[in-house]
Design an enzyme around this catalytic site. Sequence first.
Site, mmCIF file in Angstrom:
data_model
loop_
_atom_site.group_PDB
_atom_site.id
_atom_site.type_symbol
_atom_site.label_atom_id
_atom_site.label_comp_id
_atom_site.label_asym_id
_atom_site.label_seq_id
_atom_site.Cartn_x
_atom_site.Cartn_y
_atom_site.Cartn_z
ATOM 1 N N ASP A 1 0.867 -1.113 0.056
ATOM 2 C CA ASP A 1 -0.003 0.185 -0.174
ATOM 3 C C ASP A 1 1.011 1.167 0.030
ATOM 4 O O ASP A 1 2.194 1.062 -0.011
ATOM 5 C CB ASP A 1 -0.865 -0.026 1.155
ATOM 6 C CG ASP A 1 -1.727 1.149 1.328
ATOM 7 O OD1 ASP A 1 -2.356 1.743 0.353
ATOM 8 O OD2 ASP A 1 -1.611 1.863 2.515
ATOM 9 N N ASP B 1 -1.756 -0.621 5.921
ATOM 10 C CA ASP B 1 -1.736 -0.127 7.476
ATOM 11 C C ASP B 1 -3.369 0.204 7.605
ATOM 12 O O ASP B 1 -3.342 0.300 8.949
ATOM 13 C CB ASP B 1 -0.958 1.276 7.584
ATOM 14 C CG ASP B 1 -1.351 2.178 6.961
ATOM 15 O OD1 ASP B 1 -2.040 2.145 5.639
ATOM 16 O OD2 ASP B 1 -1.512 3.330 7.599
ATOM 17 N N ASP C 1 -7.273 -1.481 3.931
ATOM 18 C CA ASP C 1 -6.276 -2.741 3.731
ATOM 19 C C ASP C 1 -6.662 -4.110 4.265
ATOM 20 O O ASP C 1 -5.799 -5.187 3.910
ATOM 21 C CB ASP C 1 -4.949 -2.153 4.099
ATOM 22 C CG ASP C 1 -4.243 -1.215 3.200
ATOM 23 O OD1 ASP C 1 -4.621 -1.103 1.937
ATOM 24 O OD2 ASP C 1 -3.479 -0.223 3.857
#
Length: 629
Positions: free
Chosen positions: A313, A505, A509
Site C-alpha cells: 500500500d 496499514d 487494507d
Amino acid sequence: MRGVGWRYPAILITVVVLVAVLVLHAAGAAGVGRWVATAYVAVFVVWTLAGMVRDVLRGHVGLDVLAVVAMVATLAVGEYIASLIIVLMLSGGEALEDFAGRRAQRDLTALLDRSPRVAHVVVHPHAPDVDELQDVAVDDVVPGDVLLVRPAEVVPVDGVLLSDVASFDESSLTGESMPVTRTAGGEVLSGAVNGTRAVRMRAIRRSADSQYQQIVALVREAQGSRAPVVRLADRFAVPFTAVSLVLAGTAWALSGDPTRFAEVLVLATPCPLLIAAPVAFLGGLSRAAKAGVIMKGGVVLESLARVRSACFDKTGTLTQGRPDLVEVRPAAGFDADELLRLAASAEQYSAHVLADGIRRAARARGLELLPAEEASEVATNGVTARIAGRTVVVGKPAYIAALAPGLSPAAVEPGQAAAYVAVDGRFAGALILADAARPEAARVIGWLREHGVARIVMLTGDARPTAEAIAAQVGIADVHAELLPPEKVHLAAQLRPRPTLMVGDGVNDAPVLAASDIGIAMGAQGATAAGDAADAVIVVDSLAPVADAVAIGRHTLTVALTAIWIGIGLSVGLMVVAMTGVIPAVAGALVQELVDLTTILYALRALSGPAARLMPDRPAAEPVPAAVR
C-alpha cells in the site's frame, strides 16, 4: 511423554527404577531387576501407545512408533537396562525441549510479563492539585478517565498527556532505545514506561483496543501456534521408520542374532525430529518479536521464507502517513501566519488526514490555536468553525468555491495536496501539504528484489500521479492506483509467482491483508482492523522490519530443516555402524542422547543469525502526499 504433569515425574521415576535395577543386578538379583524393568517399561509403552492412538484419531501420525519398537525390542532380547535408558532419553528429551523452548520464546513472554494490570484513576480530575486515586483493573478503564501514572510505571492504556511534559521509554513498542519526550496533548501509547515524574493522562481507548494489549494478544496467538515445518518433520516419520526397520531387520538377518535388531533400533529414536523443529521456530518467533514484528505463528515464518511476490500500500506504508505542510499561499489581504492560525484552529475539530499536518505546522511556528464557539464537519468535504467571531472553512476546492467565490486553484506538484481556506465568505488562500516517502522504503524494496522477490507492486486507492511519484522514489515500476478494496483483493490474488506478501496499514487494507498468502500490518499507529486481518504486525514505525521478517523466516526455516537432517544423518550413520555389532544397546542409547542434544543446540541457532542488510539510502526525493483532499 506428552503432558507436563507427567513428563518431569517420569524422569524422576525412571531414574529411581534404573538405579534400583542396577543395584539388583550388582547384588546378584538380575532376574528380579529384569522383571522390575520389564514391568515399568511395559507401562510406559502402553501409555505411549495410547497417546499414539489419540494422535491418529486427530489425523496426526508421528514418530513414536520407533520409540515403542525400540523399547519392545530391547526388552525382548534381554537388554532391559538399555530399554530404561530409552525411556529416560525420551522423557528427558522433552524436558530439554521445554527448557530450549523457554529460552527461545523469552522475548515473547517478556511482553506478557510486563502487561499492566492496574490503573490509578483520578477521582477528582478537575482539581489539578488533588490526586485522590482509585485503583481499578485495567480492563475497567473507560475513555475519558483521567489517570495518574507513577514514575517507572507502565502506561496502562492509550491516552493523551495532560501534564506539561513527560519522558517515556517506548523501547518495548518501537525499538527506540532512547527515552522520548511528550508534551501536553501528545498521545501516549500503553506499554510505554513512564520516566521519573508522576504524570496525568486522559484515556482515549479501552485496554483491549490499546496498542500494548493488541501486541499481547498477538503474542499469545503466536505462542499457541504450531509451525508447518513441524508437520514436515512428522512427514519424515514414515520413510525414517521404514529405513530404520529395514536396517535393523537386515542386521538381524545377516548376523542371525536378534540382539542386533535391538542394537540398531536404539539409535533410531526420533527425538531430533520431534524436538528440533519446534525449538527452531520458537527461536525465530522470538527473534522476530525482538526486531519489532509480532507473528501469528510459525506458519508465517515458513511462508515468509518462501515469498516470491510483494504488494505494498502507499499511504502510511511506503509513506509516513503524516502529511507535512510545505507551503502557505495566502490570498490578497491575508497574512500567511494569520491564514495558518485560523485554519489550524478550525482543523482542531476535524479528523481528516491533512488536519494533523496543519495543526502541527501551526504549533511549530509558535502560533496559539484558538477555541471555536461552534464547529461542524462535512465528511470528506471540510470543516466549518466560528473562531473569534469569524467563520472559518477549510476543505476541498469545490466545497470552498461554493461558499467563497473567487477561489483560485493552487498549482501543485505530483504528490502534493492542497487544503483551501475561506474566512467570512472570502477566499483566504491554500495550504500545500505532502506526505514524504519513508526514508527506508527504497532500501527495503531494493533488498527484497536482490533476495529473490521476483515481482513488487504498489496497490493503492490514491490518484495515479501521486502513486507514480512515490513509486518512482522507492523503486517500484508496477503501479495500480485508484483501487477500491475489492480490486486490491482481486489483483493480489492474481499476482504471480507465489507466495505473495502484502504490506498495508489502514482499515481499507484489511481485506487484502486477510486474502494474501502473508499479510503484514503497519501497526505502530494502532491500525486495529489491519492488525486483526494480518498474519504479522510491525510494532515499530518503520518499514525496515519487512526485510528483517523475510530474512528471519529464511534463516529459521534453514536452521529447522538442517537440524532435522543432522538428526537423521547421525542416526542413520550410527545405525549402519551398529549393524556390525560394535555398538552395544546400552552404549547406543547413550550415544543417541548426544544426537538429541546436538540437534537441539543447533536448532537454537534460530535465535541469532544474519539480519537484512539494507542498501545505503538513496538521495532524498520530493515528498508525496497521503491523500488528495
